[in-house]
Design a protein around this motif. Structure first.
Motif, mmCIF file in Angstrom:
data_model
loop_
_atom_site.group_PDB
_atom_site.id
_atom_site.type_symbol
_atom_site.label_atom_id
_atom_site.label_comp_id
_atom_site.label_asym_id
_atom_site.label_seq_id
_atom_site.Cartn_x
_atom_site.Cartn_y
_atom_site.Cartn_z
ATOM 1 N N UNK A 5 -41.879 -33.253 -19.296
ATOM 2 C CA UNK A 5 -40.664 -33.411 -20.098
ATOM 3 C C UNK A 5 -40.620 -32.366 -21.202
ATOM 4 N N UNK A 6 -41.748 -32.141 -21.863
ATOM 5 C CA UNK A 6 -41.812 -31.170 -22.958
ATOM 6 C C UNK A 6 -41.483 -29.766 -22.455
ATOM 7 N N UNK A 7 -42.068 -29.369 -21.336
ATOM 8 C CA UNK A 7 -41.792 -28.032 -20.777
ATOM 9 C C UNK A 7 -40.321 -27.892 -20.414
ATOM 10 N N UNK A 8 -39.766 -28.920 -19.782
ATOM 11 C CA UNK A 8 -38.355 -28.880 -19.400
ATOM 12 C C UNK A 8 -37.466 -28.767 -20.636
ATOM 13 N N UNK A 9 -37.786 -29.543 -21.656
ATOM 14 C CA UNK A 9 -37.019 -29.502 -22.902
ATOM 15 C C UNK A 9 -37.082 -28.118 -23.537
ATOM 16 N N UNK A 10 -38.257 -27.532 -23.585
ATOM 17 C CA UNK A 10 -38.424 -26.199 -24.177
ATOM 18 C C UNK A 10 -37.648 -25.153 -23.387
ATOM 19 N N UNK A 11 -37.693 -25.214 -22.074
ATOM 20 C CA UNK A 11 -36.945 -24.260 -21.253
ATOM 21 C C UNK A 11 -35.448 -24.416 -21.491
ATOM 22 N N UNK A 12 -34.967 -25.653 -21.524
ATOM 23 C CA UNK A 12 -33.530 -25.884 -21.771
ATOM 24 C C UNK A 12 -33.109 -25.355 -23.139
ATOM 25 N N UNK A 13 -33.906 -25.627 -24.139
ATOM 26 C CA UNK A 13 -33.569 -25.150 -25.486
ATOM 27 C C UNK A 13 -33.613 -23.637 -25.538
ATOM 28 N N UNK A 20 -26.373 -19.292 -26.965
ATOM 29 C CA UNK A 20 -25.746 -19.481 -28.271
ATOM 30 C C UNK A 20 -25.794 -18.192 -29.085
ATOM 31 N N UNK A 21 -26.909 -17.469 -29.040
ATOM 32 C CA UNK A 21 -26.991 -16.231 -29.816
ATOM 33 C C UNK A 21 -25.975 -15.222 -29.301
ATOM 34 N N UNK A 22 -25.716 -15.234 -28.004
ATOM 35 C CA UNK A 22 -24.710 -14.342 -27.442
ATOM 36 C C UNK A 22 -23.311 -14.762 -27.882
ATOM 37 N N UNK A 23 -23.101 -16.048 -28.115
ATOM 38 C CA UNK A 23 -21.788 -16.564 -28.499
ATOM 39 C C UNK A 23 -21.625 -16.672 -30.013
ATOM 40 N N UNK A 24 -22.660 -16.321 -30.771
ATOM 41 C CA UNK A 24 -22.645 -16.403 -32.231
ATOM 42 C C UNK A 24 -22.405 -17.836 -32.713
ATOM 43 N N UNK A 25 -23.025 -18.793 -32.064
ATOM 44 C CA UNK A 25 -22.978 -20.190 -32.459
ATOM 45 C C UNK A 25 -24.249 -20.538 -33.208
ATOM 46 N N UNK A 26 -24.212 -21.655 -33.913
ATOM 47 C CA UNK A 26 -25.414 -22.210 -34.520
ATOM 48 C C UNK A 26 -25.944 -23.289 -33.590
ATOM 49 N N UNK A 27 -27.257 -23.293 -33.393
ATOM 50 C CA UNK A 27 -27.862 -24.290 -32.523
ATOM 51 C C UNK A 27 -29.036 -24.918 -33.252
ATOM 52 N N UNK A 28 -29.123 -26.228 -33.181
ATOM 53 C CA UNK A 28 -30.204 -26.926 -33.853
ATOM 54 C C UNK A 28 -30.705 -28.085 -33.030
ATOM 55 N N UNK A 29 -31.500 -28.912 -33.676
ATOM 56 C CA UNK A 29 -32.045 -30.071 -32.995
ATOM 57 C C UNK A 29 -31.965 -31.292 -33.887
ATOM 58 N N UNK A 30 -32.076 -32.447 -33.268
ATOM 59 C CA UNK A 30 -32.093 -33.723 -33.977
ATOM 60 C C UNK A 30 -33.562 -34.084 -34.155
ATOM 61 N N UNK A 42 -42.093 -30.564 -36.622
ATOM 62 C CA UNK A 42 -40.764 -30.375 -36.044
ATOM 63 C C UNK A 42 -40.179 -29.038 -36.477
ATOM 64 N N UNK A 43 -40.366 -28.670 -37.743
ATOM 65 C CA UNK A 43 -39.881 -27.374 -38.224
ATOM 66 C C UNK A 43 -40.610 -26.227 -37.531
ATOM 67 N N UNK A 44 -41.911 -26.389 -37.309
ATOM 68 C CA UNK A 44 -42.679 -25.368 -36.587
ATOM 69 C C UNK A 44 -42.118 -25.172 -35.178
ATOM 70 N N UNK A 45 -41.828 -26.268 -34.504
ATOM 71 C CA UNK A 45 -41.273 -26.193 -33.148
ATOM 72 C C UNK A 45 -39.877 -25.585 -33.171
ATOM 73 N N UNK A 46 -39.102 -25.951 -34.170
ATOM 74 C CA UNK A 46 -37.761 -25.403 -34.301
ATOM 75 C C UNK A 46 -37.810 -23.883 -34.447
ATOM 76 N N UNK A 47 -38.686 -23.414 -35.301
ATOM 77 C CA UNK A 47 -38.820 -21.960 -35.503
ATOM 78 C C UNK A 47 -39.280 -21.284 -34.222
ATOM 79 N N UNK A 48 -40.254 -21.876 -33.531
ATOM 80 C CA UNK A 48 -40.763 -21.303 -32.290
ATOM 81 C C UNK A 48 -39.666 -21.175 -31.233
#
Length: 142
Positions: A5-13, A20-30, A42-48
């Motif tokens: 699940x973790x690998x799939x989530x990371x690939x999707x993100x 999103x970077x190509x579309x100039x959108x902001x993307x985040x997580x809950x 969580x912040x470490x993962x977000x940055x990664x």
């Protein structure tokens, strides 16, 4: 957390981040998605993952040198300053906060003052119908 699940989530993100970077959108997580981890982890993962926005919720352990949980409204000034420093370190901003709420108008005022202090644009909540008039007034003010 299940590794598959973790690998799939990371690939999707990662794919979303590229799109999103190509579309100039902001993307985040809950942050609730990472509720088994601390805010710092969580912040470490977000940055990664290249994510710059987060929706925090009030019950996640802070971690690192910070004690307590991410209840921004109840947080003392020193802890707030340290949390802001952590956010800056990882290049993440709190875009939204919730699900949260307050019992009365004074509580809602404090919540909105806190949101303003952190630069939070969205509060996720399910207020009672009897609270909507003063929440609207406060939203206009803030």
């Amino acid at each position: 957390m299940n590794m598959k699940y973790t690998r799939t989530l990371i690939i999707c993100i990662a794919l979303l981040t590229i799109a999103v970077s190509a579309a100039d959108w902001d993307l985040g997580l809950q942050a609730y998605t990472f509720r088994k981890f601390t805010v710092m982890q969580t912040l470490e993962r977000s940055k990664a993952l290249g994510l710059t926005d987060i929706e925090l919720y009030s019950k996640q352990k802070l971690g690192g040198e910070l004690q307590g949980v991410s209840n921004l409204v109840a947080m003392d000034a020193a802890t707030r300053a340290k949390l802001k420093a952590m956010l800056n370190k990882y290049g993440v901003r709190i875009r939204a906060y919730g699900a949260t709420g307050a019992k009365d108008e004074a509580g809602w005022r404090k919540l909105m003052e806190t949101a303003k202090d952190f630069g939070i644009e969205t509060i996720t909540s399910e207020p009672g119908a009897n609270q909507l008039d003063y929440i609207e007034k406060l939203a206009d003010e803030f």
